[in-house]
Design a protein around this motif. Structure first.
Motif, PDB file in Angstrom:
ATOM      1  N   THR A  96       2.042 -27.896  20.214  1.00 31.75           N
ATOM      2  CA  THR A  96       1.531 -26.738  19.464  1.00 31.75           C
ATOM      3  C   THR A  96       0.009 -26.782  19.373  1.00 31.75           C
ATOM      4  OG1 THR A  96       1.957 -27.958  17.395  1.00 31.75           O
ATOM      5  CG2 THR A  96       3.599 -26.336  18.090  1.00 31.75           C
ATOM      6  N   ASN A  97      -0.564 -27.961  19.205  1.00 28.95           N
ATOM      7  CA  ASN A  97      -2.025 -28.071  19.182  1.00 28.95           C
ATOM      8  C   ASN A  97      -2.630 -27.778  20.548  1.00 28.95           C
ATOM      9  OD1 ASN A  97      -3.425 -29.169  16.553  1.00 28.95           O
ATOM     10  ND2 ASN A  97      -1.404 -30.142  16.634  1.00 28.95           N
ATOM     11  N   LYS A 116       2.676 -18.989  12.225  1.00 30.46           N
ATOM     12  CA  LYS A 116       2.376 -17.728  12.908  1.00 30.46           C
ATOM     13  C   LYS A 116       3.523 -17.310  13.818  1.00 30.46           C
ATOM     14  CE  LYS A 116      -2.686 -18.059  12.971  1.00 30.46           C
ATOM     15  NZ  LYS A 116      -3.889 -18.140  13.852  1.00 30.46           N
ATOM     16  N   TRP A 117       4.113 -18.294  14.505  1.00 32.22           N
ATOM     17  CA  TRP A 117       5.234 -17.981  15.391  1.00 32.22           C
ATOM     18  C   TRP A 117       6.450 -17.511  14.589  1.00 32.22           C
ATOM     19  CZ3 TRP A 117       4.608 -23.070  18.650  1.00 32.22           C
ATOM     20  CH2 TRP A 117       3.511 -22.928  19.522  1.00 32.22           C
ATOM     21  N   SER A 142      -2.475 -24.037  21.005  1.00 34.41           N
ATOM     22  CA  SER A 142      -3.499 -23.423  20.160  1.00 34.41           C
ATOM     23  C   SER A 142      -4.874 -23.538  20.807  1.00 34.41           C
ATOM     24  CB  SER A 142      -3.500 -24.091  18.782  1.00 34.41           C
ATOM     25  OG  SER A 142      -4.508 -23.536  17.953  1.00 34.41           O
ATOM     26  N   GLN A 178       0.117 -23.064  13.289  1.00 38.09           N
ATOM     27  CA  GLN A 178       0.559 -22.377  14.494  1.00 38.09           C
ATOM     28  C   GLN A 178       2.055 -22.016  14.414  1.00 38.09           C
ATOM     29  OE1 GLN A 178      -1.637 -21.664  17.126  1.00 38.09           O
ATOM     30  NE2 GLN A 178       0.030 -20.386  17.852  1.00 38.09           N
ATOM     31  N   ASN A 209      -2.896 -28.164  11.667  1.00 38.45           N
ATOM     32  CA  ASN A 209      -3.023 -27.084  12.637  1.00 38.45           C
ATOM     33  C   ASN A 209      -1.675 -26.732  13.268  1.00 38.45           C
ATOM     34  OD1 ASN A 209      -4.873 -25.268  14.199  1.00 38.45           O
ATOM     35  ND2 ASN A 209      -4.031 -26.436  15.918  1.00 38.45           N
ATOM     36  N   ARG A 215       2.265 -14.402  22.181  1.00 34.10           N
ATOM     37  CA  ARG A 215       2.595 -15.397  21.147  1.00 34.10           C
ATOM     38  C   ARG A 215       4.068 -15.793  21.207  1.00 34.10           C
ATOM     39  NH1 ARG A 215       0.821 -12.973  15.643  1.00 34.10           N
ATOM     40  NH2 ARG A 215       1.086 -10.991  16.744  1.00 34.10           N
TER      41      ARG A 215
END
Length: 412
Positions: free
Chosen positions: A112-113, A51-52, A116, A48, A44, A137
């Motif tokens: 990051t988790n 995406k960044w 998210s 993430q 995960n 974001r």
């Protein structure tokens, strides 16, 4: 009658062995469960981060991004595993850098988790629009990386400091003629690639400043590989500078094992540290000090396994036990007055302290299950293992002022 007694004793021993087997099975199951969760968190986190990055680098290839992230993670973990191999001291600088990288990686995955999960919760509660805007974001990405860097730097700086934690403990019933004995407790120094002369010198200086009557070390003196020590002679000399009236005593921890086990014992003997291996000694007719072998050593730990019964009939003398792991508390009863442990590091880095607090009856500090149970003190340790970081925990030395009966008559 003797046959009945023998049967009862054998039944008790078998019950203890069965309990140990159940505990080992539960540990394995917990490790498998945690491994599955850990893999999910890494996957995960990579999702993430992709995406960044995709907002900055247009056309970023997802498979390539995943492969680069996976390779980076595997490299950090592989170098850390290699650092545990005896005889690899020549690569100490590389291993030291990798230890810090491991800490940074841990916080990248955790943060990051967490971000998210937070964004998901905000979408569910309609506090932010879906899909999440580019500005949100970008801000979350920047803050996440800054926080990961900040915690890593803070943790490294904080880990260089030694704190003093003070306790006052009464052993036995209060009566006329009580006296105070100052016991200084150390644990989890983890001498190796990260902890060397500079940090050990701080520990020795802090210990001597407390003017202890006796010094006790509750295991994990080494980081599992004595060959990684750059200058064992100087480290031995530093240990020898610790000053106390009754000397320095230690039990071994799970990392005080492996191919260099005998070298570790020789080192401690040369440093004037007496290692108690499932044995007990009487300290100045004031109390009995027992030291246990570790219950789950990592590698070779001598030819003798941990004994089921070691505590002597101490008569009126209080009994203090050095046992590295606080998971062994169920082995002791009213015959024991105080148990001194380490091992947990109190999780060492937030939020892992929440995990150790949930796993152990006591992962840190003072504990007593009931009025007849032994008193327990668990120290967070004077060093670090793995990432050389301390976040929301301390590298510490425990100063324990023991109030004990003053016995005029000589005890055997």
């Amino acid at each position: 009658m003797k046959g009945i007694c023998r049967t009862v004793i054998n039944a008790v021993h078998q019950s203890k062995c069965d309990n140990m087997e159940v505990r080992d099975t539960m540990r394995i199951a917990a490790m498998v469960f945690m491994l599955i969760i850990l893999v999910g968190l890494f996957i995960n986190a990579e999702r993430q981060i992709y995406k960044w990055l995709a907002m900055i680098f247009q056309g970023l290839n997802r498979p390539v991004s995943g492969m680069v992230f996976g390779l980076l993670v595997l490299t950090i973990l592989a170098v850390f595993v290699v650092s545990r191999i005896p005889g690899m001291g020549a690569y100490g600088t590389l291993f030291l850098i990798d230890h810090y990288a491991l800490g940074f990686l841990a916080y990248v995955v955790i943060i990051t988790n967490a971000v998210s999960l937070l964004l998901f919760a905000l979408r569910l509660t309609h506090l932010i629009q879906f899909p999440v805007s580019r500005s949100v974001r970008l801000v979350s990405a920047a803050l996440s990386m800054l926080l990961a860097v900040g915690l890593t730097v803070f943790g490294a700086v904080h880990a260089a400091n030694i704190q003093i934690r003070r306790y006052h403990v009464r052993l036995g019933q209060e009566q006329a003629g009580m006296e105070t004995i100052r016991l200084v407790l150390l644990s989890d120094i983890h001498l190796g690639y990260v902890i060397e002369e500079k940090h050990l010198a701080k520990i020795v200086s802090a210990v001597n400043a407390l003017k202890p009557d006796i010094i006790c070390i509750a295991g994990d003196i080494f980081d599992g590989d004595i060959t990684s020590l750059a200058n064992p002679g100087k480290l031995m000399g530093l240990f020898g500078k610790m000053e106390s009236e009754y000397g320095v005593y230690a039990c071994l921890g799970n990392h005080d094992a492996g191919d260099g086990y005998q070298q570790m014992l020789d080192f401690l003997d040369g440093a004037g540290v007496r290692v108690l291996m499932d044995e007990a000694v009487v300290i100045d007719r004031r109390f009995v000090l027992a030291g246990r072998r570790d219950s789950s050593p990592i590698g070779a730990h001598g030819d003798t396994r941990r004994k089921l019964e070691v505590l002597p009939d101490a008569g009126p003398l209080p009994v203090i036990v050095l046992d590295h792991q606080p998971g062994n508390l169920d082995e002791y009863g009213s015959e024991t007055d105080l148990i001194l442990c380490g091992h947990t590091h109190q999780g060492q880095m937030f939020p892992f302290n929440l995990i150790t607090n949930a796993v152990f009856d006591v992962d840190y500090g003072y504990y007593r299950a009931n009025a007849t149970a032994p008193q327990v003190i668990v120290t967070s340790g004077a060093g670090t293992w793995g990432p050389p970081l301390r976040v929301a925990t301390d590298n510490e030395i425990a100063e324990i002022d023991l109030l004990v009966p003053h016995l005029e008559s000589e005890q055997e």
